[in-house]
Scaffold this active site. Structure first.
Site, PDB file in Angstrom:
ATOM      1  NE  ARG A  59      -8.936   4.170  -6.555  1.00  0.00           N
ATOM      2  CZ  ARG A  59      -9.683   3.143  -6.132  1.00  0.00           C
ATOM      3  NH1 ARG A  59     -10.968   3.333  -5.889  1.00  0.00           N
ATOM      4  NH2 ARG A  59      -9.138   1.960  -5.949  1.00  0.00           N
ATOM      5  CG  HIS A  63      -9.939   2.337 -11.261  1.00  0.00           C
ATOM      6  ND1 HIS A  63      -9.953   1.276 -10.369  1.00  0.00           N
ATOM      7  CD2 HIS A  63      -8.895   3.115 -10.879  1.00  0.00           C
ATOM      8  CE1 HIS A  63      -8.966   1.419  -9.497  1.00  0.00           C
ATOM      9  NE2 HIS A  63      -8.318   2.536  -9.788  1.00  0.00           N
ATOM     10  CG  ASP A  64     -14.307   4.101 -18.249  1.00  0.00           C
ATOM     11  OD1 ASP A  64     -14.766   2.960 -18.458  1.00  0.00           O
ATOM     12  OD2 ASP A  64     -14.509   5.045 -19.028  1.00  0.00           O
ATOM     13  CB  VAL A  67     -11.119  -1.961 -17.572  1.00  0.00           C
ATOM     14  CG1 VAL A  67     -11.785  -3.305 -17.860  1.00  0.00           C
ATOM     15  CG2 VAL A  67     -10.368  -2.013 -16.241  1.00  0.00           C
ATOM     16  CD  GLU A  85     -15.018  -2.430 -16.509  1.00  0.00           C
ATOM     17  OE1 GLU A  85     -14.551  -1.346 -16.098  1.00  0.00           O
ATOM     18  OE2 GLU A  85     -15.270  -2.651 -17.710  1.00  0.00           O
ATOM     19  CG  ASN A  91     -12.601  -1.146  -9.800  1.00  0.00           C
ATOM     20  OD1 ASN A  91     -11.686  -0.351  -9.684  1.00  0.00           O
ATOM     21  ND2 ASN A  91     -12.992  -1.608 -10.974  1.00  0.00           N
ATOM     22  N   PRO A 160      -3.671  -1.723 -11.844  1.00  0.00           N
ATOM     23  CG  PRO A 160      -2.534   0.296 -11.766  1.00  0.00           C
ATOM     24  CD  PRO A 160      -3.614  -0.411 -12.504  1.00  0.00           C
ATOM     25  CG  HIS A 190      -2.249   8.151  -5.518  1.00  0.00           C
ATOM     26  ND1 HIS A 190      -1.660   6.929  -5.294  1.00  0.00           N
ATOM     27  CD2 HIS A 190      -3.362   7.895  -6.255  1.00  0.00           C
ATOM     28  CE1 HIS A 190      -2.376   5.983  -5.868  1.00  0.00           C
ATOM     29  NE2 HIS A 190      -3.412   6.543  -6.459  1.00  0.00           N
ATOM     30  CB  THR A 191      -1.434  15.329  -4.667  1.00  0.00           C
ATOM     31  OG1 THR A 191      -1.116  16.345  -3.719  1.00  0.00           O
ATOM     32  CG2 THR A 191      -2.377  15.891  -5.708  1.00  0.00           C
ATOM     33  CG  ASP A 236      -0.524  15.204   0.182  1.00  0.00           C
ATOM     34  OD1 ASP A 236       0.165  15.228   1.211  1.00  0.00           O
ATOM     35  OD2 ASP A 236      -0.620  16.159  -0.608  1.00  0.00           O
ATOM     36  CB  THR A 239      -2.165  19.727   0.727  1.00  0.00           C
ATOM     37  OG1 THR A 239      -1.315  19.018  -0.200  1.00  0.00           O
ATOM     38  CG2 THR A 239      -1.343  20.780   1.449  1.00  0.00           C
ATOM     39  CG  ASP A 244      -0.264  20.274  -3.112  1.00  0.00           C
ATOM     40  OD1 ASP A 244      -0.117  19.030  -3.065  1.00  0.00           O
ATOM     41  OD2 ASP A 244      -0.579  20.949  -2.108  1.00  0.00           O
TER      42      ASP A 244
END
Length: 316
Positions: A59, A63-64, A67, A85, A91, A160, A190-191, A236, A239, A244
């Site tokens: 993440r 995020h780097d 921007v 930032e 953040n 976003p 986002h898993t 998630d 898991t 996955d």
């Protein structure tokens, strides 16, 4: 005179090539041959202690890059000259992994002083975090240099928010030359990882459509309507520490934790990609790695631009 002029021309050509240098996987092959092993070993120890750290570093890289490009600016502390930032809306109180990047940088510096940029360390660490959690491996192009400034305002504009609708998500990613397909594949990150209650409260309390009732009840138990902003839930729930395609199956079951997650499967243009990734880990791995390489090439500083920071949190 002709000889001198020709030498000057060649020198200018060399300088231009350096300034416009492309990233390459072998950038540190001679100057820091043990780089990959140092990053991988340090990441392995960290993820073994705290699996969530793999998601945190991934993440941080995202995020780097979003921007002002992949330039390590997200790592900078505030200075009298600029606001960093870290306190941007997306953040604040949520980015993790800064100390781990400091440790990796220290270990790299011990072997290769003033050679490897913090932005390249972050790119490698993000890849290794995914691999350590069972995800796909990709070759990381290297040669980035570090920014000398950061921008709170740019972070607030370019990242976003978890409340974004599909059109907004597509627009933000398109501004970084990433397609809607890239966006959906990258959302597969986002898993792994966690989200704060404040990021998904409105989704579970204020949206009756396109969300599973049982999922809502389970999330309400740890995210009250008032308070508990820092309570965490897995992105998630099946898991959370395994990279996955479970995240995409969750979306099809109307169990996306963030509003922006569920927007990817809501009768819109990305439903087909969600179905594909939910069905095929192979397809997800192919598209995710391609999109990660593409994202890692967002406006890098190369050549004589930027610097190689001695400490990742401060300009030299």
């Amino acid at each position: 005179m002709y000889f001198i002029a020709r030498i000057s021309f060649l020198w200018l050509l060399i300088c231009a090539n350096i300034i416009n240098a492309q990233l390459t996987p072998n950038f540190y092959a001679r100057s820091c041959p043990k780089l990959h092993n140092i990053v991988r070993t340090t990441m392995a120890l960290a993820v073994a202690r705290e699996p969530r750290m793999g998601a945190s570093i991934l993440r941080l890289f995202f995020h780097d890059c979003f921007v002002n490009g992949c330039d390590g600016s997200v790592l900078l502390e505030d200075t009298p000259a600029f606001k960093g930032e870290k306190n941007a809306y997306a953040n604040q109180n949520s980015l993790k992994g800064f100390k781990l990047i400091d440790i990796i940088k220290k270990n790299v510096e011990a072997k290769c002083k003033n050679t490897v940029s913090c932005s390249d360390i972050l790119a490698l660490a993000a890849r290794d975090g995914v691999v350590l959690l069972g995800g796909p491996r990709w070759t990381v192009p290297l040669g980035r240099r570090d920014a000398r400034f950061a921008s709170l305002n740019a972070a607030n504009v370019n990242l976003p928010p978890p409340t974004a609708n599909l059109a907004t998500l597509i627009s933000i990613f398109a501004s970084k030359n990433l397609t809607a397909r890239d966006m959906t594949a990258l959302s597969g990150a986002h898993t792994i990882g966690m989200a704060r209650c404040s990021s998904y409260r409105s989704h579970i309390y204020n949206e009756a459509n396109n969300i599973n009732a049982g999922f809502v009840a389970a999330r309400m138990s740890t995210c009250p309507s008032v308070g508990g902003d820092d309570n965490l839930a897995p992105l998630d729930m099946n898991t959370p520490n395994q990279f996955d395609n479970s995240y995409f199956r969750n979306l099809m079951a109307r169990q996306g934790l963030l509003h922006s997650d569920q927007e990817l499967f809501n009768g819109g243009s990305q439903d087909a990609w969600v179905r594909l990734y939910a069905k095929s880990n192979y397809a997800l791995a192919q598209d995710f790695t391609a999109a990660m390489i593409k994202m890692g090439n967002i406006s890098p500083l190369t050549g004589f631009n930027g610097e190689i920071r001695r400490h990742c949190r401060f300009v030299n």
